[in-house]
Design a protein around this motif. Structure first.
Motif, PDB file in Angstrom:
ATOM      1  N   GLY A 233      36.070 -31.793 -35.665  1.00 54.67           N
ATOM      2  CA  GLY A 233      36.191 -30.314 -35.750  1.00 54.67           C
ATOM      3  C   GLY A 233      36.476 -29.824 -37.166  1.00 54.67           C
ATOM      4  N   THR A 234      36.449 -28.620 -37.354  1.00 55.76           N
ATOM      5  CA  THR A 234      36.663 -28.038 -38.597  1.00 55.76           C
ATOM      6  C   THR A 234      38.082 -28.016 -38.962  1.00 55.76           C
ATOM      7  N   PRO A 235      38.218 -28.492 -40.296  1.00 56.36           N
ATOM      8  CA  PRO A 235      39.704 -28.616 -40.640  1.00 56.36           C
ATOM      9  C   PRO A 235      40.250 -27.152 -41.045  1.00 56.36           C
ATOM     10  N   PRO A 236      41.391 -26.785 -40.833  1.00 55.09           N
ATOM     11  CA  PRO A 236      42.047 -25.547 -41.148  1.00 55.09           C
ATOM     12  C   PRO A 236      41.945 -25.442 -42.600  1.00 55.09           C
TER      13      PRO A 236
ATOM     14  N   ALA B 189      45.003 -26.381 -44.594  1.00 52.95           N
ATOM     15  CA  ALA B 189      45.137 -27.679 -44.840  1.00 52.95           C
ATOM     16  C   ALA B 189      44.068 -28.242 -46.148  1.00 52.95           C
ATOM     17  N   ILE B 190      43.219 -27.684 -46.200  1.00 52.40           N
ATOM     18  CA  ILE B 190      42.281 -27.866 -47.168  1.00 52.40           C
ATOM     19  C   ILE B 190      42.935 -27.575 -48.718  1.00 52.40           C
ATOM     20  N   VAL B 191      43.594 -26.407 -48.779  1.00 49.65           N
ATOM     21  CA  VAL B 191      44.339 -25.809 -49.882  1.00 49.65           C
ATOM     22  C   VAL B 191      45.393 -26.898 -50.299  1.00 49.65           C
ATOM     23  N   GLU B 192      46.124 -27.375 -49.314  1.00 48.19           N
ATOM     24  CA  GLU B 192      47.093 -28.090 -49.572  1.00 48.19           C
ATOM     25  C   GLU B 192      46.622 -29.514 -50.410  1.00 48.19           C
ATOM     26  N   ARG B 193      45.768 -30.264 -49.544  1.00 44.87           N
ATOM     27  CA  ARG B 193      45.064 -31.168 -50.095  1.00 44.87           C
ATOM     28  C   ARG B 193      44.641 -31.132 -51.460  1.00 44.87           C
ATOM     29  N   ALA B 194      43.733 -30.167 -51.843  1.00 41.39           N
ATOM     30  CA  ALA B 194      43.465 -29.940 -52.786  1.00 41.39           C
ATOM     31  C   ALA B 194      44.454 -29.849 -54.001  1.00 41.39           C
ATOM     32  N   HIS B 195      45.706 -29.252 -53.669  1.00 45.56           N
ATOM     33  CA  HIS B 195      46.624 -29.126 -54.788  1.00 45.56           C
ATOM     34  C   HIS B 195      47.169 -30.437 -54.933  1.00 45.56           C
TER      35      HIS B 195
END
Length: 254
Positions: A30-33, A36-42
């Motif tokens: 599925g498509t990640p929220p 979650a993408i912002v947190e991982r990028a940080h």
């Protein structure tokens, strides 16, 4: 995507790769929220800027340390800096207007003027108007496409700049008037000099004519004197050739 981000975005619930079960099957595609993408990028950014560089001239230093040294040395790239000329090249043509040296350019129910425009445009000149993103700024070109200046509405202009504009205009008018006076004086002096030169030539020609006339009179007098001497010589020669007079009186014998 940079390879260093794989460990942060590879396996998790909702990621494209998803979790793999014991059989190696991906359970979630599925498509990640977005959160979650912002947190991982940080997390990835914090790791990459604090990690030590492993090779090259900056080996052993973090990217933050390298950046701090560049800032101290004044060699940090701050992004592109556009000049007014650069902005003018990107502006779109809007219309043409006649320039009024007193009020400026009439556009959109307002008069636009700037010190640069006042120093470069002339009364009645046809100007090409361009605009970019800011509708309150006009980019002014001449008929040949040469950029002259940018201008803003006179109501928004700085009073000090307007005062300086009037001072510049007065100085420019004084300069033009002075230049005209200097040119007139130079032209008059040149005309007087040329007149004096022609007078000197005329005097020289008159003197030469007088000398030539005097030489001609002297030669004429010499010729007449030679002719007179020649006539006297001929008369003397004629007198010597004549016989002596004969005495016709009676001879008395003693």
């Amino acid at each position: 995507m940079h390879l260093s981000t794989l460990r942060y975005f590879a396996d998790d619930s909702g990621w494209r790769r998803g979790w793999a079960d014991r059989a190696g099957q991906r359970l979630d595609h599925g498509t990640p929220p977005f959160e979650a993408i912002v947190e991982r990028a940080h997390e990835w950014f914090n790791h990459i800027v604090h990690a030590a560089i492993t090779k090259g001239p900056h080996k052993g230093k973090s990217r933050l340390e390298v950046y701090a040294e560049a800032v101290a040395d004044g060699v940090v790239y701050t992004g592109p800096t556009l000049t007014v000329e650069d902005e003018a090249d990107l502006a779109e043509f809007v219309c043409t207007r006649k320039y009024d040296e007193t009020r400026g350019i009439y556009f959109n129910n307002a008069y636009y003027l700037s010190r640069q425009l006042a120093s470069r445009a002339v009364e009645g000149q046809e100007l090409h108007i361009r605009q970019l993103l800011n509708p309150d700024v006009l980019y002014v070109f001449d008929e040949s496409g040469k950029f002259l200046a940018s201008a803003t509405a006179r109501d928004d202009a700085d009073p000090a700049d307007q005062h300086g504009l009037l001072q510049d205009r007065a100085a420019r008018e004084q300069f033009v008037e002075k230049a005209r006076t200097v040119r007139a004086i130079r032209s008059q002096a040149q005309a007087v000099e040329e007149e004096n030169q022609w007078a000197e030539v005329a005097d020289a020609l008159a003197d030469a004519a007088e000398v030539a006339e005097a030489l001609a009179d002297t030669q004429h007098d010499d010729t007449r004197h030679d002719d007179t001497r020649h006539d006297d010589t001929r008369h003397d020669d004629t007198a010597s050739d004549e016989p002596a007079p004969h005495d016709s009186g009676t001879h008395v014998d003693e």
